[in-house]
Design a protein around this motif. Structure first.
Motif, PDB file in Angstrom:
ATOM      1  N   PHE A  14       0.747  -1.161   0.031  1.00 21.99           N
ATOM      2  CA  PHE A  14      -0.054  -0.136  -0.291  1.00 21.99           C
ATOM      3  C   PHE A  14       0.809   1.132  -0.029  1.00 21.99           C
ATOM      4  CE2 PHE A  14       1.016  -0.228   4.410  1.00 21.99           C
ATOM      5  CZ  PHE A  14       0.860   0.908   4.769  1.00 21.99           C
ATOM      6  N   TRP A  15       1.933   1.313   0.416  1.00 20.16           N
ATOM      7  CA  TRP A  15       2.975   2.327   0.521  1.00 20.16           C
ATOM      8  C   TRP A  15       3.243   2.868  -0.898  1.00 20.16           C
ATOM      9  CZ3 TRP A  15       7.549   2.454  -1.769  1.00 20.16           C
ATOM     10  CH2 TRP A  15       8.352   0.950  -2.025  1.00 20.16           C
ATOM     11  N   LYS A  16       3.132   1.922  -1.825  1.00 15.69           N
ATOM     12  CA  LYS A  16       3.563   2.397  -3.183  1.00 15.69           C
ATOM     13  C   LYS A  16       2.450   3.521  -3.819  1.00 15.69           C
ATOM     14  CE  LYS A  16       5.843  -1.880  -4.203  1.00 15.69           C
ATOM     15  NZ  LYS A  16       5.954  -3.016  -5.271  1.00 15.69           N
ATOM     16  N   ILE A  17       1.405   3.102  -3.354  1.00 14.68           N
ATOM     17  CA  ILE A  17      -0.005   3.921  -3.835  1.00 14.68           C
ATOM     18  C   ILE A  17       0.348   5.282  -3.023  1.00 14.68           C
ATOM     19  CG2 ILE A  17      -2.452   4.445  -3.629  1.00 14.68           C
ATOM     20  CD1 ILE A  17      -2.759   1.362  -3.549  1.00 14.68           C
ATOM     21  N   ALA A  18       0.868   5.341  -1.897  1.00 14.66           N
ATOM     22  CA  ALA A  18       1.274   6.801  -1.154  1.00 14.66           C
ATOM     23  C   ALA A  18       2.058   7.546  -2.052  1.00 14.66           C
ATOM     24  CB  ALA A  18       1.407   6.297   0.351  1.00 14.66           C
ATOM     25  N   VAL A  19       3.266   6.737  -2.046  1.00 13.25           N
ATOM     26  CA  VAL A  19       4.548   7.369  -2.830  1.00 13.25           C
ATOM     27  C   VAL A  19       3.700   7.984  -4.292  1.00 13.25           C
ATOM     28  CG1 VAL A  19       6.393   6.934  -4.178  1.00 13.25           C
ATOM     29  CG2 VAL A  19       6.247   6.044  -1.743  1.00 13.25           C
ATOM     30  N   PHE A  20       2.962   7.034  -5.036  1.00 14.24           N
ATOM     31  CA  PHE A  20       2.417   7.727  -6.262  1.00 14.24           C
ATOM     32  C   PHE A  20       1.653   9.045  -5.863  1.00 14.24           C
ATOM     33  CE2 PHE A  20      -1.005   7.758  -9.358  1.00 14.24           C
ATOM     34  CZ  PHE A  20      -0.485   7.977 -10.242  1.00 14.24           C
ATOM     35  N   ALA A  21       0.854   8.939  -4.913  1.00 11.94           N
ATOM     36  CA  ALA A  21      -0.353  10.244  -4.573  1.00 11.94           C
ATOM     37  C   ALA A  21       0.624  11.355  -4.173  1.00 11.94           C
ATOM     38  CB  ALA A  21      -0.823   9.843  -3.231  1.00 11.94           C
ATOM     39  N   ILE A  22       1.954  11.020  -3.310  1.00  8.28           N
ATOM     40  CA  ILE A  22       2.686  12.300  -3.053  1.00  8.28           C
ATOM     41  C   ILE A  22       3.385  12.844  -4.482  1.00  8.28           C
ATOM     42  CG2 ILE A  22       4.910  12.902  -2.066  1.00  8.28           C
ATOM     43  CD1 ILE A  22       4.063  11.035   0.159  1.00  8.28           C
ATOM     44  N   ALA A  23       3.808  12.006  -5.384  1.00 10.02           N
ATOM     45  CA  ALA A  23       4.252  12.482  -6.731  1.00 10.02           C
ATOM     46  C   ALA A  23       3.371  13.347  -7.426  1.00 10.02           C
ATOM     47  CB  ALA A  23       4.837  11.218  -7.375  1.00 10.02           C
ATOM     48  N   VAL A  24       2.109  12.868  -7.451  1.00 11.76           N
ATOM     49  CA  VAL A  24       1.039  13.317  -8.338  1.00 11.76           C
ATOM     50  C   VAL A  24       0.660  14.626  -7.676  1.00 11.76           C
ATOM     51  CG1 VAL A  24      -1.646  13.328  -8.780  1.00 11.76           C
ATOM     52  CG2 VAL A  24      -0.117  11.132  -9.332  1.00 11.76           C
ATOM     53  N   MET A  25       0.547  15.052  -6.375  1.00 11.44           N
ATOM     54  CA  MET A  25       0.259  16.029  -5.772  1.00 11.44           C
ATOM     55  C   MET A  25       1.541  17.175  -5.833  1.00 11.44           C
ATOM     56  SD  MET A  25      -1.189  15.023  -2.020  1.00 11.44           S
ATOM     57  CE  MET A  25      -2.396  13.676  -1.957  1.00 11.44           C
ATOM     58  N   MET A  26       2.784  16.688  -5.943  1.00 12.90           N
ATOM     59  CA  MET A  26       3.835  17.511  -6.449  1.00 12.90           C
ATOM     60  C   MET A  26       3.622  17.994  -7.754  1.00 12.90           C
ATOM     61  SD  MET A  26       6.989  15.573  -4.370  1.00 12.90           S
ATOM     62  CE  MET A  26       8.127  16.660  -5.304  1.00 12.90           C
ATOM     63  N   VAL A  27       3.401  17.107  -8.586  1.00 14.77           N
ATOM     64  CA  VAL A  27       3.192  17.692 -10.158  1.00 14.77           C
ATOM     65  C   VAL A  27       1.922  18.731 -10.146  1.00 14.77           C
ATOM     66  CG1 VAL A  27       2.320  16.768 -12.318  1.00 14.77           C
ATOM     67  CG2 VAL A  27       4.153  15.440 -11.174  1.00 14.77           C
ATOM     68  N   THR A  28       0.842  18.421  -9.533  1.00 20.27           N
ATOM     69  CA  THR A  28      -0.308  19.125  -9.394  1.00 20.27           C
ATOM     70  C   THR A  28       0.038  20.726  -8.969  1.00 20.27           C
ATOM     71  OG1 THR A  28      -1.789  17.489  -8.814  1.00 20.27           O
ATOM     72  CG2 THR A  28      -2.528  19.466  -8.471  1.00 20.27           C
ATOM     73  N   VAL A  29       1.125  20.795  -7.863  1.00 17.41           N
ATOM     74  CA  VAL A  29       1.339  21.992  -7.392  1.00 17.41           C
ATOM     75  C   VAL A  29       2.314  22.595  -8.525  1.00 17.41           C
ATOM     76  CG1 VAL A  29       2.957  22.856  -5.861  1.00 17.41           C
ATOM     77  CG2 VAL A  29       1.221  21.317  -4.952  1.00 17.41           C
ATOM     78  N   LEU A  30       3.223  21.989  -9.178  1.00 17.78           N
ATOM     79  CA  LEU A  30       3.992  22.565 -10.105  1.00 17.78           C
ATOM     80  C   LEU A  30       3.309  23.110 -11.429  1.00 17.78           C
ATOM     81  CD1 LEU A  30       7.057  20.045 -10.129  1.00 17.78           C
ATOM     82  CD2 LEU A  30       6.937  22.416  -9.115  1.00 17.78           C
TER      83      LEU A  30
END
Length: 51
Positions: free
Chosen positions: A32-48
């Motif tokens: 499940f941690w892999k989904i969390a890492v993906f979520a963090i990456a998506v949120m960072m891209v959204t902010v950028l």
């Protein structure tokens, strides 16, 4: 849109803990941690993108 995506990823993490999704790389409950890492990456891209 980002709130909806966050909610969907949170639901996916919960489902992964209950019953693994079965996708490559997500075959065990402890992945499940892999989904969390993906979520963090998506949120960072959204902010950028919003800048």
């Amino acid at each position: 849109m980002s709130k909806a995506l966050t909610l969907l990823l949170f639901i996916a993490m919960c489902l992964q803990l209950i019953k693994p999704l079965g996708y490559p790389g997500l075959r065990q409950r402890r992945d499940f941690w892999k989904i969390a890492v993906f979520a963090i990456a998506v949120m960072m891209v959204t902010v950028l993108v919003r800048r």
